[in-house]
Design a protein around this motif. Structure first.
Motif, PDB file in Angstrom:
ATOM      1  N   GLU A 182       0.898  -1.405  -0.022  1.00  0.00           N
ATOM      2  CA  GLU A 182       0.048  -0.114  -0.047  1.00  0.00           C
ATOM      3  C   GLU A 182       0.820   1.072   0.032  1.00  0.00           C
ATOM      4  OE1 GLU A 182      -3.559   1.834   2.455  1.00  0.00           O
ATOM      5  OE2 GLU A 182      -3.056   0.023   3.129  1.00  0.00           O
ATOM      6  N   VAL A 183       0.630   2.263  -0.859  1.00  0.00           N
ATOM      7  CA  VAL A 183       1.175   3.583  -0.974  1.00  0.00           C
ATOM      8  C   VAL A 183       1.034   4.459   0.154  1.00  0.00           C
ATOM      9  CG1 VAL A 183       1.728   5.726  -2.461  1.00  0.00           C
ATOM     10  CG2 VAL A 183       1.607   3.101  -3.344  1.00  0.00           C
ATOM     11  N   GLU A 184       1.990   4.993   0.894  1.00  0.00           N
ATOM     12  CA  GLU A 184       1.769   5.896   1.894  1.00  0.00           C
ATOM     13  C   GLU A 184       1.446   7.325   1.152  1.00  0.00           C
ATOM     14  OE1 GLU A 184       1.279   7.228   5.801  1.00  0.00           O
ATOM     15  OE2 GLU A 184       1.203   5.352   5.096  1.00  0.00           O
ATOM     16  N   ARG A 185       2.416   7.708   0.235  1.00  0.00           N
ATOM     17  CA  ARG A 185       2.381   8.985  -0.283  1.00  0.00           C
ATOM     18  C   ARG A 185       3.385   8.639  -1.700  1.00  0.00           C
ATOM     19  NH1 ARG A 185       4.679  11.148   4.372  1.00  0.00           N
ATOM     20  NH2 ARG A 185       6.567  11.408   3.553  1.00  0.00           N
TER      21      ARG A 185
ATOM     22  N   PRO B 146       6.110   1.872  11.950  1.00  0.00           N
ATOM     23  CA  PRO B 146       5.500   3.319  12.554  1.00  0.00           C
ATOM     24  C   PRO B 146       5.999   4.466  12.198  1.00  0.00           C
ATOM     25  CG  PRO B 146       5.820   1.395  14.336  1.00  0.00           C
ATOM     26  CD  PRO B 146       6.512   1.137  13.006  1.00  0.00           C
ATOM     27  N   HIS B 147       7.401   4.620  12.205  1.00  0.00           N
ATOM     28  CA  HIS B 147       8.175   5.818  11.930  1.00  0.00           C
ATOM     29  C   HIS B 147       9.106   5.567  10.545  1.00  0.00           C
ATOM     30  CE1 HIS B 147       6.466   7.143  15.485  1.00  0.00           C
ATOM     31  NE2 HIS B 147       6.943   5.999  16.147  1.00  0.00           N
ATOM     32  N   HIS B 148       8.836   4.565   9.690  1.00  0.00           N
ATOM     33  CA  HIS B 148       9.599   4.248   8.602  1.00  0.00           C
ATOM     34  C   HIS B 148       9.018   4.234   7.342  1.00  0.00           C
ATOM     35  CE1 HIS B 148      13.230   1.223   7.272  1.00  0.00           C
ATOM     36  NE2 HIS B 148      13.251   2.546   6.993  1.00  0.00           N
ATOM     37  N   LEU B 149       9.462   4.950   6.461  1.00  0.00           N
ATOM     38  CA  LEU B 149       8.981   4.774   4.829  1.00  0.00           C
ATOM     39  C   LEU B 149       9.941   4.504   4.034  1.00  0.00           C
ATOM     40  CD1 LEU B 149       6.737   8.411   4.693  1.00  0.00           C
ATOM     41  CD2 LEU B 149       6.021   5.692   5.272  1.00  0.00           C
TER      42      LEU B 149
END
Length: 364
Positions: free
Chosen positions: A29-32, A43-46
Protein backbone atom coordinates in the motif's frame (compact mmCIF):
# COMPACT_ATOMS: atom_id res chain seq x y z
CA UNK A 1 -17.25 10.48 -1.56
CA UNK A 2 -15.85 7.04 -2.40
CA UNK A 3 -12.64 6.17 -0.58
CA UNK A 4 -9.67 5.47 -2.86
CA UNK A 5 -6.37 3.81 -2.11
CA UNK A 6 -3.16 3.27 -4.02
CA UNK A 7 -1.00 0.17 -4.15
CA UNK A 8 2.13 -0.72 -6.08
CA UNK A 9 3.16 -4.10 -7.45
CA UNK A 10 6.93 -4.44 -7.70
CA UNK A 11 7.93 -5.25 -11.28
CA UNK A 12 11.71 -4.91 -11.13
CA UNK A 13 14.58 -3.45 -9.10
CA UNK A 14 17.47 -1.22 -10.21
CA UNK A 15 20.06 -3.52 -8.63
CA UNK A 16 20.50 -6.39 -6.16
CA UNK A 17 21.16 -3.96 -3.31
CA UNK A 18 17.70 -2.40 -3.59
CA UNK A 19 15.42 -3.18 -0.62
CA UNK A 20 12.77 -4.55 -2.96
CA UNK A 21 15.08 -6.65 -5.14
CA UNK A 22 13.72 -9.84 -3.57
CA UNK A 23 10.10 -8.62 -3.56
CA UNK A 24 9.31 -8.80 -7.27
CA UNK A 25 5.57 -9.41 -7.71
CA UNK A 26 4.64 -8.36 -4.18
CA UNK A 27 2.07 -5.61 -3.55
CA UNK A 28 2.37 -2.77 -1.02
CA UNK A 29 0.00 0.00 0.00
CA UNK A 30 1.26 3.47 -0.95
CA UNK A 31 1.57 5.98 1.90
CA UNK A 32 2.49 8.94 -0.33
CA UNK A 33 3.52 9.37 -3.93
CA UNK A 34 5.40 11.96 -5.93
CA UNK A 35 8.63 11.35 -7.79
CA UNK A 36 8.69 8.00 -6.01
CA UNK A 37 6.17 5.80 -4.20
CA UNK A 38 6.61 5.80 -0.42
CA UNK A 39 5.75 2.55 1.35
CA UNK A 40 5.31 2.34 5.12
CA UNK A 41 7.57 -0.33 6.61
CA UNK A 42 7.09 0.62 10.26
CA UNK A 43 5.46 3.20 12.56
CA UNK A 44 8.13 5.78 11.76
CA UNK A 45 9.72 4.30 8.68
CA UNK A 46 8.94 4.90 4.98
CA UNK A 47 10.76 3.31 2.06
CA UNK A 48 10.81 4.55 -1.53
CA UNK A 49 10.07 2.67 -4.74
CA UNK A 50 10.99 4.17 -8.10
CA UNK A 51 7.97 4.76 -10.33
CA UNK A 52 9.57 2.96 -13.26
CA UNK A 53 10.02 -0.15 -11.09
CA UNK A 54 6.37 -0.59 -10.10
CA UNK A 55 2.81 -0.87 -11.34
CA UNK A 56 0.43 1.56 -9.63
CA UNK A 57 -3.01 0.16 -8.75
CA UNK A 58 -5.76 2.58 -7.70
CA UNK A 59 -8.80 1.15 -5.90
CA UNK A 60 -12.18 2.24 -4.56
CA UNK A 61 -13.90 0.76 -1.51
CA UNK A 62 -17.37 -0.05 -2.85
CA UNK A 63 -19.41 -3.06 -4.04
CA UNK A 64 -18.13 -4.30 -7.39
CA UNK A 65 -20.12 -4.85 -10.56
CA UNK A 66 -19.97 -7.81 -12.93
CA UNK A 67 -16.94 -7.53 -15.20
CA UNK A 68 -14.94 -5.27 -12.89
CA UNK A 69 -11.55 -6.21 -11.52
CA UNK A 70 -11.09 -6.33 -7.76
CA UNK A 71 -8.04 -6.53 -5.52
CA UNK A 72 -8.28 -8.93 -2.58
CA UNK A 73 -7.34 -6.96 0.54
CA UNK A 74 -8.22 -9.44 3.30
CA UNK A 75 -6.42 -12.77 3.62
CA UNK A 76 -8.98 -15.23 2.20
CA UNK A 77 -9.52 -18.66 3.70
CA UNK A 78 -9.84 -20.10 0.20
CA UNK A 79 -6.60 -21.75 -0.81
CA UNK A 80 -6.90 -20.80 -4.50
CA UNK A 81 -6.61 -17.06 -3.83
CA UNK A 82 -3.96 -14.88 -2.21
CA UNK A 83 -4.12 -11.45 -0.63
CA UNK A 84 -3.54 -8.63 -3.14
CA UNK A 85 -4.41 -10.92 -6.04
CA UNK A 86 -6.53 -9.17 -8.72
CA UNK A 87 -9.56 -11.12 -9.95
CA UNK A 88 -12.45 -10.49 -12.33
CA UNK A 89 -16.02 -10.44 -10.97
CA UNK A 90 -18.37 -12.92 -12.66
CA UNK A 91 -21.40 -12.68 -10.35
CA UNK A 92 -22.62 -10.28 -7.66
CA UNK A 93 -25.12 -10.65 -4.82
CA UNK A 94 -25.94 -8.71 -1.66
CA UNK A 95 -23.25 -10.52 0.33
CA UNK A 96 -20.31 -10.33 -2.05
CA UNK A 97 -18.94 -11.35 -5.43
CA UNK A 98 -17.94 -14.54 -7.19
CA UNK A 99 -15.03 -15.17 -9.47
CA UNK A 100 -13.59 -18.17 -11.25
CA UNK A 101 -10.13 -19.63 -11.05
CA UNK A 102 -9.19 -22.90 -12.73
CA UNK A 103 -12.85 -23.32 -13.62
CA UNK A 104 -14.05 -23.19 -10.01
CA UNK A 105 -16.25 -20.49 -8.45
CA UNK A 106 -14.95 -18.81 -5.31
CA UNK A 107 -16.93 -16.32 -3.21
CA UNK A 108 -15.53 -13.09 -1.76
CA UNK A 109 -17.39 -11.04 0.83
CA UNK A 110 -17.65 -7.34 0.03
CA UNK A 111 -15.26 -6.49 2.86
CA UNK A 112 -12.55 -8.75 1.40
CA UNK A 113 -11.81 -6.69 -1.71
CA UNK A 114 -11.49 -3.23 -3.25
CA UNK A 115 -12.48 -2.34 -6.81
CA UNK A 116 -9.59 -1.60 -9.17
CA UNK A 117 -10.36 1.64 -11.00
CA UNK A 118 -7.06 2.38 -12.70
CA UNK A 119 -3.71 0.72 -13.38
CA UNK A 120 -1.60 3.74 -14.27
CA UNK A 121 1.47 1.68 -15.15
CA UNK A 122 0.67 -1.43 -17.11
CA UNK A 123 2.57 -4.65 -16.90
CA UNK A 124 4.85 -4.82 -19.94
CA UNK A 125 4.27 -8.53 -20.43
CA UNK A 126 0.48 -8.06 -20.40
CA UNK A 127 0.82 -5.24 -22.93
CA UNK A 128 2.86 -7.46 -25.22
CA UNK A 129 0.36 -10.31 -24.88
CA UNK A 130 -2.54 -8.00 -25.71
CA UNK A 131 -0.75 -6.66 -28.78
CA UNK A 132 0.01 -10.20 -29.94
CA UNK A 133 -3.64 -11.25 -29.55
CA UNK A 134 -4.83 -8.30 -31.63
CA UNK A 135 -2.13 -8.79 -34.28
CA UNK A 136 -2.89 -12.50 -34.71
CA UNK A 137 -6.69 -12.25 -34.60
CA UNK A 138 -8.72 -12.48 -37.79
CA UNK A 139 -11.39 -10.13 -36.44
CA UNK A 140 -11.28 -7.51 -33.70
CA UNK A 141 -14.13 -5.56 -32.12
CA UNK A 142 -13.72 -2.67 -29.69
CA UNK A 143 -16.41 -2.18 -27.08
CA UNK A 144 -17.65 1.31 -26.27
CA UNK A 145 -20.61 1.42 -23.87
CA UNK A 146 -23.20 -1.02 -25.26
CA UNK A 147 -21.85 -1.04 -28.84
CA UNK A 148 -19.05 -3.03 -30.46
CA UNK A 149 -17.13 -1.27 -33.24
CA UNK A 150 -15.30 -3.01 -36.05
CA UNK A 151 -11.58 -2.62 -35.41
CA UNK A 152 -10.02 -5.17 -37.76
CA UNK A 153 -11.25 -7.79 -40.24
CA UNK A 154 -9.13 -10.13 -42.33
CA UNK A 155 -12.27 -11.85 -43.64
CA UNK A 156 -13.73 -8.61 -44.98
CA UNK A 157 -17.17 -9.20 -43.49
CA UNK A 158 -16.84 -6.60 -40.74
CA UNK A 159 -17.04 -2.87 -41.51
CA UNK A 160 -14.12 -1.08 -39.88
CA UNK A 161 -15.64 1.58 -37.64
CA UNK A 162 -19.12 0.08 -37.96
CA UNK A 163 -21.20 -0.34 -34.80
CA UNK A 164 -22.52 -3.81 -33.91
CA UNK A 165 -24.84 -5.07 -31.18
CA UNK A 166 -23.94 -7.46 -28.39
CA UNK A 167 -26.19 -10.13 -29.94
CA UNK A 168 -24.38 -9.86 -33.27
CA UNK A 169 -20.94 -10.13 -31.65
CA UNK A 170 -22.03 -13.18 -29.63
CA UNK A 171 -23.30 -14.94 -32.75
CA UNK A 172 -20.23 -13.93 -34.74
CA UNK A 173 -17.82 -15.15 -32.05
CA UNK A 174 -19.58 -18.51 -31.89
CA UNK A 175 -19.32 -19.09 -35.63
CA UNK A 176 -15.84 -17.71 -36.30
CA UNK A 177 -12.38 -18.37 -34.96
CA UNK A 178 -9.74 -15.96 -33.66
CA UNK A 179 -12.14 -13.21 -32.62
CA UNK A 180 -10.84 -10.68 -30.10
CA UNK A 181 -12.84 -8.14 -28.10
CA UNK A 182 -11.11 -5.02 -26.79
CA UNK A 183 -13.04 -4.03 -23.63
CA UNK A 184 -14.16 -0.44 -23.18
CA UNK A 185 -12.07 -0.19 -20.01
CA UNK A 186 -8.55 0.29 -21.32
CA UNK A 187 -7.14 -0.85 -17.97
CA UNK A 188 -8.39 -4.42 -18.35
CA UNK A 189 -6.61 -6.95 -20.48
CA UNK A 190 -7.84 -7.78 -23.94
CA UNK A 191 -10.27 -10.68 -23.83
CA UNK A 192 -9.74 -13.44 -26.39
CA UNK A 193 -12.98 -14.94 -27.70
CA UNK A 194 -13.05 -18.09 -29.78
CA UNK A 195 -15.29 -21.09 -30.37
CA UNK A 196 -13.30 -23.24 -27.94
CA UNK A 197 -14.15 -20.84 -25.10
CA UNK A 198 -17.64 -19.77 -26.10
CA UNK A 199 -19.38 -21.65 -23.29
CA UNK A 200 -17.21 -19.92 -20.69
CA UNK A 201 -17.34 -16.46 -22.24
CA UNK A 202 -20.82 -16.13 -23.66
CA UNK A 203 -23.19 -18.69 -22.17
CA UNK A 204 -25.07 -17.09 -19.25
CA UNK A 205 -23.60 -18.42 -16.03
CA UNK A 206 -25.81 -20.04 -13.44
CA UNK A 207 -26.78 -17.78 -10.58
CA UNK A 208 -25.27 -18.17 -7.14
CA UNK A 209 -28.57 -19.61 -5.90
CA UNK A 210 -28.73 -22.17 -8.73
CA UNK A 211 -25.18 -23.33 -7.99
CA UNK A 212 -25.91 -23.52 -4.27
CA UNK A 213 -29.01 -25.62 -4.99
CA UNK A 214 -26.90 -28.00 -7.08
CA UNK A 215 -24.22 -28.23 -4.39
CA UNK A 216 -26.82 -29.00 -1.69
CA UNK A 217 -28.33 -31.75 -3.86
CA UNK A 218 -24.84 -33.11 -4.52
CA UNK A 219 -24.14 -33.08 -0.76
CA UNK A 220 -27.34 -35.01 -0.03
CA UNK A 221 -26.45 -37.64 -2.65
CA UNK A 222 -22.85 -37.88 -1.37
CA UNK A 223 -23.97 -38.47 2.20
CA UNK A 224 -26.51 -41.10 1.17
CA UNK A 225 -23.96 -42.87 -1.05
CA UNK A 226 -21.25 -42.98 1.63
CA UNK A 227 -23.65 -44.15 4.35
CA UNK A 228 -25.17 -46.82 2.10
CA UNK A 229 -21.82 -48.14 0.89
CA UNK A 230 -20.43 -48.41 4.41
CA UNK A 231 -23.57 -50.15 5.60
CA UNK A 232 -23.47 -52.65 2.72
CA UNK A 233 -19.76 -53.30 3.16
CA UNK A 234 -20.23 -53.46 6.94
CA UNK A 235 -17.27 -51.08 7.31
CA UNK A 236 -18.60 -48.19 9.37
CA UNK A 237 -21.85 -47.23 11.03
CA UNK A 238 -22.17 -43.49 10.35
CA UNK A 239 -24.17 -41.13 12.55
CA UNK A 240 -24.44 -37.34 12.78
CA UNK A 241 -24.70 -34.91 15.68
CA UNK A 242 -26.19 -31.60 14.53
CA UNK A 243 -26.05 -28.49 16.70
CA UNK A 244 -27.94 -25.59 15.13
CA UNK A 245 -27.07 -23.26 17.98
CA UNK A 246 -23.32 -23.64 17.49
CA UNK A 247 -23.82 -24.20 13.73
CA UNK A 248 -21.77 -27.39 13.71
CA UNK A 249 -22.18 -30.89 12.33
CA UNK A 250 -20.16 -33.84 13.66
CA UNK A 251 -19.97 -37.18 11.89
CA UNK A 252 -19.02 -40.35 13.74
CA UNK A 253 -17.84 -43.38 11.74
CA UNK A 254 -17.86 -46.34 14.10
CA UNK A 255 -16.35 -49.65 13.08
CA UNK A 256 -18.86 -52.47 13.08
CA UNK A 257 -18.47 -54.84 16.10
CA UNK A 258 -15.80 -52.56 17.54
CA UNK A 259 -15.43 -49.58 19.84
CA UNK A 260 -13.14 -47.86 17.34
CA UNK A 261 -14.59 -44.67 15.87
CA UNK A 262 -13.42 -41.82 13.69
CA UNK A 263 -14.85 -38.31 13.83
CA UNK A 264 -15.14 -35.36 11.47
CA UNK A 265 -16.55 -31.92 12.19
CA UNK A 266 -17.89 -29.12 10.00
CA UNK A 267 -18.11 -25.65 11.55
CA UNK A 268 -20.04 -22.94 9.74
CA UNK A 269 -18.21 -19.60 9.48
CA UNK A 270 -19.96 -16.71 11.30
CA UNK A 271 -20.87 -14.86 8.09
CA UNK A 272 -21.89 -17.97 6.12
CA UNK A 273 -25.33 -19.51 5.82
CA UNK A 274 -25.62 -22.77 7.77
CA UNK A 275 -26.80 -25.79 5.79
CA UNK A 276 -27.10 -29.19 7.42
CA UNK A 277 -26.69 -31.12 4.16
CA UNK A 278 -23.43 -29.37 3.22
CA UNK A 279 -22.24 -29.72 6.83
CA UNK A 280 -22.96 -33.46 6.82
CA UNK A 281 -21.09 -33.90 3.54
CA UNK A 282 -18.02 -32.08 4.89
CA UNK A 283 -18.10 -33.93 8.23
CA UNK A 284 -18.52 -37.40 6.72
CA UNK A 285 -15.64 -36.85 4.29
CA UNK A 286 -13.40 -35.80 7.19
CA UNK A 287 -14.49 -38.71 9.37
CA UNK A 288 -13.68 -41.20 6.60
CA UNK A 289 -10.36 -39.53 5.78
CA UNK A 290 -11.55 -38.40 2.35
CA UNK A 291 -10.65 -35.11 0.67
CA UNK A 292 -13.48 -32.60 1.02
CA UNK A 293 -14.62 -31.30 -2.41
CA UNK A 294 -13.92 -27.59 -2.83
CA UNK A 295 -17.53 -26.84 -3.78
CA UNK A 296 -18.65 -27.76 -0.26
CA UNK A 297 -16.05 -25.50 1.34
CA UNK A 298 -16.73 -22.60 -1.04
CA UNK A 299 -20.46 -22.89 -1.70
CA UNK A 300 -21.99 -19.55 -2.72
CA UNK A 301 -24.32 -17.90 -0.24
CA UNK A 302 -28.09 -18.11 -0.88
CA UNK A 303 -29.75 -15.13 -2.51
CA UNK A 304 -33.41 -16.24 -2.57
CA UNK A 305 -35.54 -16.56 0.55
CA UNK A 306 -37.67 -19.72 0.60
CA UNK A 307 -40.18 -21.34 2.93
CA UNK A 308 -38.30 -23.08 5.75
CA UNK A 309 -35.34 -20.69 5.76
CA UNK A 310 -34.22 -19.00 8.96
CA UNK A 311 -33.50 -15.34 8.32
CA UNK A 312 -31.97 -12.46 10.23
CA UNK A 313 -34.11 -9.31 10.01
CA UNK A 314 -33.98 -5.77 11.32
CA UNK A 315 -37.41 -5.30 12.90
CA UNK A 316 -38.08 -2.03 14.73
CA UNK A 317 -34.33 -1.62 15.28
CA UNK A 318 -34.20 -5.07 16.91
CA UNK A 319 -32.28 -7.84 15.18
CA UNK A 320 -34.41 -10.99 15.13
CA UNK A 321 -34.13 -14.54 13.84
CA UNK A 322 -37.33 -15.58 12.07
CA UNK A 323 -38.36 -18.76 10.32
CA UNK A 324 -39.99 -18.19 6.94
CA UNK A 325 -43.39 -19.83 6.50
CA UNK A 326 -45.89 -19.96 3.66
CA UNK A 327 -48.11 -16.91 3.29
CA UNK A 328 -51.17 -18.97 4.20
CA UNK A 329 -49.72 -20.40 7.41
CA UNK A 330 -50.90 -18.99 10.74
CA UNK A 331 -48.01 -17.20 12.43
CA UNK A 332 -49.57 -16.59 15.83
CA UNK A 333 -48.65 -14.20 18.59
CA UNK A 334 -45.21 -14.53 20.11
CA UNK A 335 -43.97 -17.10 17.60
CA UNK A 336 -40.78 -16.26 15.76
CA UNK A 337 -42.06 -16.66 12.23
CA UNK A 338 -42.49 -14.48 9.15
CA UNK A 339 -44.63 -15.01 6.07
CA UNK A 340 -42.71 -15.39 2.82
CA UNK A 341 -43.94 -12.07 1.42
CA UNK A 342 -43.98 -10.21 4.74
CA UNK A 343 -42.24 -6.87 5.15
CA UNK A 344 -39.68 -8.57 7.41
CA UNK A 345 -38.49 -10.69 4.49
CA UNK A 346 -38.98 -8.27 1.61
CA UNK A 347 -37.76 -5.07 3.26
CA UNK A 348 -35.94 -5.80 6.51
CA UNK A 349 -33.90 -8.86 5.54
CA UNK A 350 -30.27 -8.76 6.66
CA UNK A 351 -29.28 -12.21 5.47
CA UNK A 352 -30.30 -15.87 5.35
CA UNK A 353 -28.60 -17.73 8.20
CA UNK A 354 -29.96 -21.27 7.72
CA UNK A 355 -31.34 -22.73 4.49
CA UNK A 356 -31.34 -26.40 5.52
CA UNK A 357 -35.15 -26.59 5.30
CA UNK A 358 -35.10 -30.07 6.85
CA UNK A 359 -38.73 -29.72 7.95
CA UNK A 360 -39.89 -28.89 4.41
CA UNK A 361 -40.40 -31.97 2.23
CA UNK A 362 -39.63 -30.42 -1.13
CA UNK A 363 -37.84 -27.22 -2.12
CA UNK A 364 -40.11 -24.50 -3.40
Amino acid sequence: MTETKKYVRILKAPNKASWYANKIGQVFEVERDGCTYLIRKGPHHLKAVRQEDAELIVTEKRPAEVGERVLITEKPVRKDYEIYEPVTVDNVNIYGVESYKNGRPIFLNHYEYEVIVNNEVKNEEADEMNKMLVDQAKTVFERKDDKYFGYKSRLGDIVIGGAYSYAFVVHYAKTNEDVVIIPGDVNTVTTPVCTTEEERLWKPEKTAQERRDEIVEQAKADVERLRTNNRLWRTFDITFDINRESRTVEAAAKKVFSRTAFYGTAICAPDDCFNIHIGEAIAIHRALGLEVPDEYLNAPQPTEVRVGDVVLVDSMKNIQELKVVDDGEYIGTGEYKAALTSIAVTKNLIRIIDDSRTEVGEWL
